[in-house]
Write a protein that holds these residues in place. Structure first.
Motif, PDB file in Angstrom:
ATOM      1  N   SER A   8      23.929 -41.453  -6.646  1.00  0.00           N
ATOM      2  CA  SER A   8      24.264 -40.091  -6.219  1.00  0.00           C
ATOM      3  C   SER A   8      25.644 -39.980  -5.609  1.00  0.00           C
ATOM      4  O   SER A   8      26.097 -38.887  -5.237  1.00  0.00           O
ATOM      5  N   ASP A   9      26.329 -41.120  -5.452  1.00  0.00           N
ATOM      6  CA  ASP A   9      27.662 -41.098  -4.847  1.00  0.00           C
ATOM      7  C   ASP A   9      28.654 -40.375  -5.757  1.00  0.00           C
ATOM      8  O   ASP A   9      28.599 -40.490  -6.986  1.00  0.00           O
ATOM      9  N   GLU A  10      29.581 -39.673  -5.130  1.00  0.00           N
ATOM     10  CA  GLU A  10      30.634 -39.015  -5.899  1.00  0.00           C
ATOM     11  C   GLU A  10      31.537 -40.066  -6.533  1.00  0.00           C
ATOM     12  O   GLU A  10      31.817 -41.112  -5.927  1.00  0.00           O
ATOM     13  N   ASP A  11      31.979 -39.795  -7.748  1.00  0.00           N
ATOM     14  CA  ASP A  11      32.882 -40.713  -8.437  1.00  0.00           C
ATOM     15  C   ASP A  11      34.144 -40.884  -7.587  1.00  0.00           C
ATOM     16  O   ASP A  11      34.839 -39.907  -7.295  1.00  0.00           O
ATOM     17  N   PRO A  12      34.465 -42.132  -7.172  1.00  0.00           N
ATOM     18  CA  PRO A  12      35.657 -42.312  -6.316  1.00  0.00           C
ATOM     19  C   PRO A  12      36.957 -41.902  -6.996  1.00  0.00           C
ATOM     20  O   PRO A  12      37.889 -41.456  -6.320  1.00  0.00           O
ATOM     21  N   ALA A  13      37.031 -42.045  -8.324  1.00  0.00           N
ATOM     22  CA  ALA A  13      38.251 -41.613  -9.019  1.00  0.00           C
ATOM     23  C   ALA A  13      38.440 -40.110  -8.853  1.00  0.00           C
ATOM     24  O   ALA A  13      39.555 -39.631  -8.561  1.00  0.00           O
ATOM     25  N   ASP A  14      37.363 -39.334  -9.028  1.00  0.00           N
ATOM     26  CA  ASP A  14      37.449 -37.885  -8.830  1.00  0.00           C
ATOM     27  C   ASP A  14      37.831 -37.553  -7.389  1.00  0.00           C
ATOM     28  O   ASP A  14      38.645 -36.650  -7.138  1.00  0.00           O
ATOM     29  N   ARG A  15      37.230 -38.274  -6.448  1.00  0.00           N
ATOM     30  CA  ARG A  15      37.490 -37.982  -5.031  1.00  0.00           C
ATOM     31  C   ARG A  15      38.945 -38.256  -4.649  1.00  0.00           C
ATOM     32  O   ARG A  15      39.579 -37.449  -3.951  1.00  0.00           O
ATOM     33  N   TRP A  16      39.491 -39.377  -5.147  1.00  0.00           N
ATOM     34  CA  TRP A  16      40.880 -39.694  -4.784  1.00  0.00           C
ATOM     35  C   TRP A  16      41.886 -38.776  -5.471  1.00  0.00           C
ATOM     36  O   TRP A  16      42.913 -38.422  -4.877  1.00  0.00           O
ATOM     37  N   SER A  44      41.270 -35.687  -6.102  1.00  0.00           N
ATOM     38  CA  SER A  44      41.174 -34.442  -5.322  1.00  0.00           C
ATOM     39  C   SER A  44      41.989 -34.542  -4.036  1.00  0.00           C
ATOM     40  O   SER A  44      42.658 -33.577  -3.636  1.00  0.00           O
ATOM     41  N   ARG A  45      41.942 -35.701  -3.386  1.00  0.00           N
ATOM     42  CA  ARG A  45      42.732 -35.883  -2.162  1.00  0.00           C
ATOM     43  C   ARG A  45      44.221 -35.825  -2.450  1.00  0.00           C
ATOM     44  O   ARG A  45      45.006 -35.257  -1.683  1.00  0.00           O
ATOM     45  N   ILE A  46      44.620 -36.413  -3.561  1.00  0.00           N
ATOM     46  CA  ILE A  46      46.037 -36.364  -3.950  1.00  0.00           C
ATOM     47  C   ILE A  46      46.458 -34.928  -4.221  1.00  0.00           C
ATOM     48  O   ILE A  46      47.527 -34.473  -3.781  1.00  0.00           O
ATOM     49  N   ARG A  47      45.605 -34.181  -4.929  1.00  0.00           N
ATOM     50  CA  ARG A  47      45.934 -32.790  -5.247  1.00  0.00           C
ATOM     51  C   ARG A  47      46.039 -31.947  -3.976  1.00  0.00           C
ATOM     52  O   ARG A  47      46.910 -31.090  -3.849  1.00  0.00           O
ATOM     53  N   GLU A  48      45.153 -32.193  -3.030  1.00  0.00           N
ATOM     54  CA  GLU A  48      45.155 -31.412  -1.792  1.00  0.00           C
ATOM     55  C   GLU A  48      46.405 -31.693  -0.961  1.00  0.00           C
ATOM     56  O   GLU A  48      47.010 -30.784  -0.396  1.00  0.00           O
ATOM     57  N   ALA A  49      46.812 -32.966  -0.901  1.00  0.00           N
ATOM     58  CA  ALA A  49      47.981 -33.336  -0.090  1.00  0.00           C
ATOM     59  C   ALA A  49      49.296 -33.104  -0.821  1.00  0.00           C
ATOM     60  O   ALA A  49      50.344 -32.998  -0.186  1.00  0.00           O
ATOM     61  N   GLU A  50      49.244 -33.030  -2.150  1.00  0.00           N
ATOM     62  CA  GLU A  50      50.443 -32.844  -2.984  1.00  0.00           C
ATOM     63  C   GLU A  50      51.524 -33.880  -2.678  1.00  0.00           C
ATOM     64  O   GLU A  50      52.667 -33.551  -2.347  1.00  0.00           O
ATOM     65  N   TYR A  51      51.141 -35.132  -2.818  1.00  0.00           N
ATOM     66  CA  TYR A  51      52.126 -36.197  -2.684  1.00  0.00           C
ATOM     67  C   TYR A  51      53.157 -36.102  -3.808  1.00  0.00           C
ATOM     68  O   TYR A  51      52.895 -35.521  -4.859  1.00  0.00           O
ATOM     69  N   ALA A  52      54.322 -36.690  -3.595  1.00  0.00           N
ATOM     70  CA  ALA A  52      55.369 -36.688  -4.615  1.00  0.00           C
ATOM     71  C   ALA A  52      54.853 -37.385  -5.876  1.00  0.00           C
ATOM     72  O   ALA A  52      54.197 -38.433  -5.784  1.00  0.00           O
ATOM     73  N   MET A  85      54.252 -43.397 -16.682  1.00  0.00           N
ATOM     74  CA  MET A  85      55.518 -42.672 -16.621  1.00  0.00           C
ATOM     75  C   MET A  85      55.595 -41.576 -17.683  1.00  0.00           C
ATOM     76  O   MET A  85      56.313 -40.594 -17.523  1.00  0.00           O
ATOM     77  N   ASP A  86      54.844 -41.739 -18.777  1.00  0.00           N
ATOM     78  CA  ASP A  86      54.858 -40.738 -19.840  1.00  0.00           C
ATOM     79  C   ASP A  86      54.046 -39.498 -19.486  1.00  0.00           C
ATOM     80  O   ASP A  86      54.100 -38.497 -20.203  1.00  0.00           O
ATOM     81  N   MET A  87      53.281 -39.554 -18.402  1.00  0.00           N
ATOM     82  CA  MET A  87      52.434 -38.416 -18.030  1.00  0.00           C
ATOM     83  C   MET A  87      53.094 -37.621 -16.904  1.00  0.00           C
ATOM     84  O   MET A  87      53.504 -38.199 -15.889  1.00  0.00           O
ATOM     85  N   ASP A  88      53.204 -36.314 -17.091  1.00  0.00           N
ATOM     86  CA  ASP A  88      53.901 -35.496 -16.101  1.00  0.00           C
ATOM     87  C   ASP A  88      52.981 -34.541 -15.356  1.00  0.00           C
ATOM     88  O   ASP A  88      53.449 -33.676 -14.617  1.00  0.00           O
ATOM     89  N   ALA A  89      51.659 -34.669 -15.535  1.00  0.00           N
ATOM     90  CA  ALA A  89      50.710 -33.787 -14.871  1.00  0.00           C
ATOM     91  C   ALA A  89      49.560 -34.608 -14.299  1.00  0.00           C
ATOM     92  O   ALA A  89      49.080 -35.558 -14.929  1.00  0.00           O
ATOM     93  N   LEU A  90      49.104 -34.243 -13.107  1.00  0.00           N
ATOM     94  CA  LEU A  90      48.017 -34.966 -12.472  1.00  0.00           C
ATOM     95  C   LEU A  90      46.731 -34.865 -13.282  1.00  0.00           C
ATOM     96  O   LEU A  90      45.951 -35.812 -13.324  1.00  0.00           O
ATOM     97  N   SER A  91      46.513 -33.724 -13.925  1.00  0.00           N
ATOM     98  CA  SER A  91      45.295 -33.565 -14.736  1.00  0.00           C
ATOM     99  C   SER A  91      45.255 -34.590 -15.862  1.00  0.00           C
ATOM    100  O   SER A  91      44.200 -35.176 -16.150  1.00  0.00           O
ATOM    101  N   GLU A  92      46.393 -34.840 -16.508  1.00  0.00           N
ATOM    102  CA  GLU A  92      46.443 -35.837 -17.576  1.00  0.00           C
ATOM    103  C   GLU A  92      46.260 -37.244 -17.001  1.00  0.00           C
ATOM    104  O   GLU A  92      45.577 -38.094 -17.585  1.00  0.00           O
ATOM    105  N   LEU A  93      46.846 -37.487 -15.837  1.00  0.00           N
ATOM    106  CA  LEU A  93      46.703 -38.772 -15.172  1.00  0.00           C
ATOM    107  C   LEU A  93      45.246 -39.008 -14.779  1.00  0.00           C
ATOM    108  O   LEU A  93      44.743 -40.143 -14.861  1.00  0.00           O
ATOM    109  N   HIS A  94      44.550 -37.953 -14.391  1.00  0.00           N
ATOM    110  CA  HIS A  94      43.139 -38.038 -14.018  1.00  0.00           C
ATOM    111  C   HIS A  94      42.296 -38.482 -15.223  1.00  0.00           C
ATOM    112  O   HIS A  94      41.461 -39.392 -15.114  1.00  0.00           O
ATOM    113  N   VAL A  95      42.508 -37.838 -16.375  1.00  0.00           N
ATOM    114  CA  VAL A  95      41.772 -38.205 -17.588  1.00  0.00           C
ATOM    115  C   VAL A  95      42.068 -39.650 -17.966  1.00  0.00           C
ATOM    116  O   VAL A  95      41.160 -40.419 -18.321  1.00  0.00           O
TER     117      VAL A  95
END
Length: 542
Positions: free
Chosen positions: A348-356, A358-366, A407-417
């Motif tokens: 039942s644990d949340e997928d850690p990849a999804d959770r991290w 989400s944290r990156i998206r919320e903080a908007e790191y460089a 380096m070829d990926m310029d969007a977090l959504s693509e990096l997530h997949v």
């Protein structure tokens, strides 16, 4: 060199003709092999072939309908029907479509098709001889003009603006800032560029197709717009308008961009996201506006796929997550991901990849800090698995490969997949198979190291010194599937990786996974993935 399209739902025929005919030696290029008429037509709409070789009876669209549609967009196409059907009414219909030849599979010899292709080429050479030079010069002129516009736009953005009036004159020749017109610049980003390159098998083909579609769509919309390619991923769209209170140019441009998105996906299965800049009334303000758009990598990185946004003001350092904050939680992220790979996380644990993510998206790191952090994390995870837990696990990702892909990926959504796929691949290599029992883990590892061979239950049971019946019951109890189902699943997952990451033919992949019958392999793959191997390789995930 003439382009040839091969369409047949019989895999052995496709493999035979693809590999036995010396296409390039004959001055031909096999631009693609398709197992149904509809997939072939979707590609041919933007790049019709010079020669079409097609079966008649196929799913989704038969060969005769495909031939008719391609002839509508390219009247001089050469067509050869390749079919098991010998009934006279098929031949009659083929003749009405001006199909040049009709070959039966039952008696087909590849050398017979090769001779036909030679005749096709000779005929096209003779027809093209008189108008070739004129056509070539027109094409080169058009290509040179497009390259000049791309280079001049880069010069305009990157070099000092020493002569605004000279640039206003040059921009007006491009269709920008004419008379009293203002300009609203927009930057467009191709989504999932790596998959697009794999699907089209080159960078120039999607560039050519994208330019054609954009010119056609933008030519039919208001306000008027000019498309200029900036690099492999980015395009600039420059919308002309007259300022006033009667129309909201942002609403009008937004409607145009949504139409562009719809058309690109319908025709090319390509997605684009857009950032709309601010209105410009002079070369000086346009240069500044384009510079802001091209420098909006941070906003682009956190956009969702297929969205349209207005450019945001540059964020101050206090609003962007500090890279040090990301590394402060590095050990926690490493531990959580490692536990997930080892199957220690609760169901039942949340997928850690999804959770991290989400944290990156919320903080908007460089963006660069995020990529560096993830690269280090993935390399460390693989090293821990190899050195301390599973020393026999194969190394499929080198550091330079990981770095290039990120380096070829310029969007977090693509990096997530990508991250989810990478972790899933790593888990498969670890061979845990959803079990904590040593015997089952060892069996899974045994399979992962021998996916190129035929693997039997008796063989693995013998390796583990277990009774085959006992091992079979234990494996199913621990994993929820039979051992044979597990082997098949692992082979099909490896086939997916090869289809996406290599240019190996379906036959070569079939052989590399221990199958000796391409048709059986294709049916097994379709049962597992829901699509055929050719469809899986050619489709763009959306």
């Amino acid at each position: 060199m003439y382009n040839v399209m091969l369409v047949d739902d019989d895999y052995p025929v496709i493999e035979l003709l693809s590999e036995t005919i010396s296409w390039e030696e004959m001055g031909l290029r096999l631009m693609g092999s398709y197992d149904n008429g509809l997939s072939a037509w979707e590609f041919a709409k933007t790049q019709p072939p010079d020669i079409l070789i097609t079966d008649i009876g196929m799913p989704r669209m038969n060969g005769l309908e495909l031939s008719e549609r391609i002839r509508e967009v390219k009247p001089d196409v050469r067509i050869a029907i390749l079919s098991c059907h010998s009934e006279f009414h098929y031949a009659q219909q083929a003749m009405r479509l001006s199909i040049q030849d009709y070959l039966l599979k039952e008696t087909l010899d590849p050398s017979e098709l090769a001779r036909l292709l030679v005749r096709f080429k000779q005929g096209m050479d003779e027809e093209a001889e008189q108008g070739w030079e004129k056509s070539r010069m027109r094409h080169l002129a058009s290509e040179a003009q497009e390259l000049r516009r791309e280079q001049r736009m880069k010069d305009f953005v990157q070099q000092p603006l020493l002569s605004p009036e000279k640039w206003r004159h040059e921009l007006s020749e491009f269709g920008v800032l004419r008379g009293n017109d203002h300009c609203l610049p927009v930057i467009g980003y191709l989504e999932e560029l790596r998959q697009i390159k794999q699907r089209f098998a080159s960078e120039q083909t999607p560039h050519f197709a994208l330019g054609n579609v954009l010119r056609e769509v933008l030519g039919s919309l208001k306000p008027e717009a000019v498309h200029i390619r900036y690099d492999a991923r980015c395009s600039l769209l420059l919308f002309s308008y007259r300022p006033g209170l009667r129309h909201n140019v942002y609403d009008e441009v937004g409607a145009c961009l949504r139409q562009v998105q719809s058309t690109l996906f319908r025709i090319l299965k390509i997605r684009m996201s857009f950032i709309i800049g601010t209105g410009c009334d002079s070369p000086q303000s346009l240069k500044l506006g384009l510079g802001e758009l091209l420098g909006s990598e941070h906003q682009r990185f956190y956009m969702e796929p297929g969205t349209i946004e207005k450019i945001k003001p540059k964020q101050g350092g206090a609003k962007v997550g500090s890279a040090s904050g990301l590394y402060d939680c590095y050990e926690q992220a490493s531990r959580e991901l490692l536990e997930m790979l080892l199957g220690k996380a609760g169901p039942s644990d949340e997928d850690p990849a999804d959770r991290w993510i989400s944290r990156i998206r919320e903080a908007e790191y460089a963006p660069e800090a995020v990529k560096d952090w993830l690269l280090k994390l993935m390399l460390d995870l693989k090293l821990k698995l190899r050195l301390h837990l599973l020393p026999s696990m194969p190394q499929t990702y080198a550091a330079d490969t990981l770095h290039k892909e990120m380096m070829d990926m310029d969007a977090l959504s693509e990096l997530h997949v990508w991250l989810k796929a990478y972790l899933a691949s790593t888990a498969r290599e670890a061979g845990r198979g959803g079990s904590r029992r040593t015997e089952v883990a060892e069996a899974c590892r045994y399979v992962s190291l021998r996916l190129d061979q035929r693997i039997s239950l008796d063989e693995v049971a013998g390796f583990l010194h277990l009774n085959p019946s006992y091992f079979s019951r234990m494996f199913r109890k621990e994993t929820g599937i039979t051992f044979i189902e597990y082997v098949t699943r692992m082979k099909m997952e490896r086939a997916k990786e090869q289809l996406l990451r290599t240019d190996h033919t379906v036959g070569e992949i079939c052989e590399s996974l221990g199958y000796d019958n391409v048709s059986h392999f294709a049916k097994t793959f379709k049962s597992h993935a829901g699509v055929t191997p050719v469809e899986y390789r050619s489709r763009l995930s959306v």
